[in-house]
Design an enzyme around this catalytic site. Structure first.
Site, PDB file in Angstrom:
ATOM      1  N   ARG A 260       0.821  -1.208   0.000  1.00 24.92           N
ATOM      2  CA  ARG A 260       0.000   0.000   0.000  1.00 24.92           C
ATOM      3  C   ARG A 260       0.854   1.256   0.000  1.00 24.92           C
ATOM      4  NH1 ARG A 260      -2.325   2.218   4.591  1.00 24.92           N
ATOM      5  NH2 ARG A 260      -2.180   0.233   5.685  1.00 24.92           N
TER       6      ARG A 260
ATOM      7  N   ASP B  84      -6.900  19.683 -14.332  1.00 24.23           N
ATOM      8  CA  ASP B  84      -7.246  18.334 -14.776  1.00 24.23           C
ATOM      9  C   ASP B  84      -6.904  18.266 -16.255  1.00 24.23           C
ATOM     10  OD1 ASP B  84      -8.398  15.971 -15.615  1.00 24.23           O
ATOM     11  OD2 ASP B  84     -10.132  16.158 -14.285  1.00 24.23           O
TER      12      ASP B  84
ATOM     13  N   TYR C 200     -16.365  17.343 -15.158  1.00 20.21           N
ATOM     14  CA  TYR C 200     -16.806  15.949 -15.204  1.00 20.21           C
ATOM     15  C   TYR C 200     -17.783  15.665 -14.068  1.00 20.21           C
ATOM     16  CZ  TYR C 200     -16.206  10.925 -14.244  1.00 20.21           C
ATOM     17  OH  TYR C 200     -16.403   9.605 -13.949  1.00 20.21           O
TER      18      TYR C 200
ATOM     19  N   LYS D  40      -7.479   7.066 -19.305  1.00 18.17           N
ATOM     20  CA  LYS D  40      -7.859   7.591 -20.618  1.00 18.17           C
ATOM     21  C   LYS D  40      -6.678   7.546 -21.597  1.00 18.17           C
ATOM     22  CE  LYS D  40     -11.770   8.662 -18.514  1.00 18.17           C
ATOM     23  NZ  LYS D  40     -11.500   8.550 -17.078  1.00 18.17           N
TER      24      LYS D  40
END
Length: 375
Positions: free
Chosen positions: A45, A167, A97, A192
Site C-alpha cells: 500500500r 485536470d 466531469y 484515458k
C-alpha cells in the site's frame, strides 16, 4: 531526452542480472526487510517497484521531479482535494466531469466551500479567484470543450495565494503541459489517453513541489488508493504508444468535426481544432494539438442516435483506441442536478464523441448513417 523518447525509456532501465528490457511486474504485498540493504520497501500500500517505475516515467513527461499514481483518476482527484481544510474555498470550472462534481459535493459535507465559474471567461476569473484557496481547472473542459487560459488563471490565482490544479485528462501530456503554464498540479485519469486501451484504471498527480508530493503520497497510503503492480505495468505499457495513438486520434477527430459542421443534424459543434470554435486560438497557443474529443447538439432523439452507431461504442470514458459516443446528460453527467447541468450548458441534446484510431473513412460512414437514421 525528448518527449517521444521518454515514453519508451523513462522508468524502463534493463533489469540488473537478467537484462530484461521490460522490468518485472512486482505484485508482492509485503517485503522481507532483511533481504534489502538498506530497507526500502515495506508494504504494497505504501511502496511498489513497478509503481515507482511508472511514476518516474510520468513525471519525466512533464519535466517534473514528482509524480504520485493512484488506483483511479477519481482517487487522484480526492488526494488533490486533501490540500483543503474545512472553511477553505474551492473555485472550479463550471462544466467539470460529473464524477468531479460528485466529489466536490462530498467535500462540501466536510466544510469545503465550492463555487463554480466560467473560467474560460477572463472577467469571470478575476471575480472568482479572489479569496480562493484552490482553483480547479479543466481545459479542455468536459463536456463542452471550453479552453481556459491556464497561464492567466495561474498568475491570478497565485497573486491571491491559491494553488492551481489542472485536470489535464482531456489533453494528456502529449498535447498540453500545465506545469509549464504555471499550474501547481497536473492531474490525469491515466485510464484515458495515457494507458489508452480501456483495460486499466489509474490516476496521477504530477508536481514540482516536494511538499505537495509528500502530502499526496501520504494521503494515498492512508486512504488505500494505491494501484497494484499489474495495473501500473499496464499503464506503463500503454504510455509507450501515446504519441502515435494521439496523432491518429487527432487526425480522426478533425475529420469528424468537419463532417459534423456540414451535417444538418448537428448544431453548435465544439472542437478546438475548428477555426470557428471560440477556444481555437487559445488552444493553438497552449496545446500542441486540439485533442480528439468533440461535442455537438443533435437535432433528433439522442437515445436513438446512441443506439444507431456500429463502430462508435455507446460508453463512458474517452481517449482509448476505440471510438466512443455518449450523451453526458444521460451518462457521465447524470449525477449533476438538471438545473445545474442546464445552467452550465450541458443540455439533454448534447452528444460527446471520443475519436479512436480506426480508419477515418469507416468512422465517417458510421457517424453519417447514424445521424441520418439509416440503421
Amino acid at each position: 531526452m525528448r518527449f517521444d523518447t521518454k515514453l519508451v525509456h523513462s522508468g524502463q532501465r534493463p533489469e540488473p542480472g537478467t537484462g530484461d528490457l521490460v522490468p518485472p511486474i512486482h505484485v508482492a504485498t509485503t517485503y522481507d526487510r532483511f533481504s534489502q540493504d538498506p530497507p526500502r520497501w515495506f508494504y504494497g500500500r505504501g511502496e511498489n517497484p513497478t509503481r515507482e517505475a511508472l511514476e518516474e516515467c510520468l513525471a519525466s513527461l512533464e519535466d517534473a521531479p514528482f509524480c504520485t499514481v493512484f488506483s483511479s483518476g477519481q482517487a487522484a482527484a480526492a488526494a488533490a482535494l486533501s490540500l483543503l481544510s474545512p472553511g477553505d474555498r474551492l473555485v472550479s470550472s463550471d462544466d467539470v466531469y460529473g464524477g468531479t462534481y460528485s466529489l466536490f459535493a462530498e467535500a462540501e459535507r466536510y466544510g469545503i466551500r465550492v463555487e463554480y465559474a466560467d473560467l474560460a471567461d477572463p472577467a469571470e476569473v478575476r471575480r472568482a479567484v479572489a479569496g480562493a484557496d484552490l482553483v480547479w481547472v479543466e481545459s479542455p473542459s468536459n463536456p463542452l470543450l471550453k479552453i481556459t487560459d491556464l497561464a492567466g488563471v495561474a498568475a491570478q490565482a497565485h497573486d491571491c495565494g491559491a494553488k492551481v490544479v489542472v485536470d489535464n485528462t482531456f489533453a494528456g501530456p502529449a498535447l498540453q503541459q500545465p506545469l509549464d503554464l504555471g499550474a501547481d498540479v497536473s492531474l490525469h485519469s491515466t485510464t484515458k489517453f495515457v494507458a489508452g486501451h480501456a483495460d486499466v484504471l489509474g490516476g496521477a498527480l504530477i508536481c514540482r513541489e516536494e511538499e505537495l508530493h509528500h502530502r499526496f503520497a501520504a494521503h494515498r497510503t492512508v486512504a488505500g488508493a494505491a494501484p497494484g503492480g499489474l495495473d501500473c505495468y499496464l499503464v506503463h505499457r500503454g504510455v509507450k504508444t501515446l504519441s502515435l495513438r494521439v496523432a491518429r486520434q487527432v487526425e480522426n477527430a478533425r475529420a469528424l468535426a468537419e463532417a459534423l459542421v456540414a451535417s444538418p443534424m448537428a448544431a453548435d459543434v465544439r472542437y478546438p481544432g475548428l477555426e470557428s470554435d471560440p477556444g481555437h486560438a487559445l488552444a493553438a497557443a497552449q496545446m500542441s494539438g486540439p485533442g480528439s474529443v468533440i461535442s455537438f447538439r443533435y437535432r433528433g432523439d439522442p437515445e436513438k442516435l446512441l443506439a444507431s452507431t456500429r463502430l462508435f461504442a455507446c460508453a463512458v470514458s474517452l481517449g482509448g483506441v476505440r471510438s466512443l459516443i455518449e450523451c453526458p446528460a444521460l451518462m457521465t453527467h447524470r449525477p449533476v442536478p438538471r438545473p445545474v447541468r442546464l445552467a452550465a450548458g450541458i443540455t439533454d441534446d448534447l452528444i460527446r464523441l471520443s475519436a479512436g484510431i480506426e480508419d477515418a473513412a469507416d468512422l465517417l460512414e458510421d457517424l453519417h448513417n447514424a445521424l441520418e437514421g439509416r440503421r
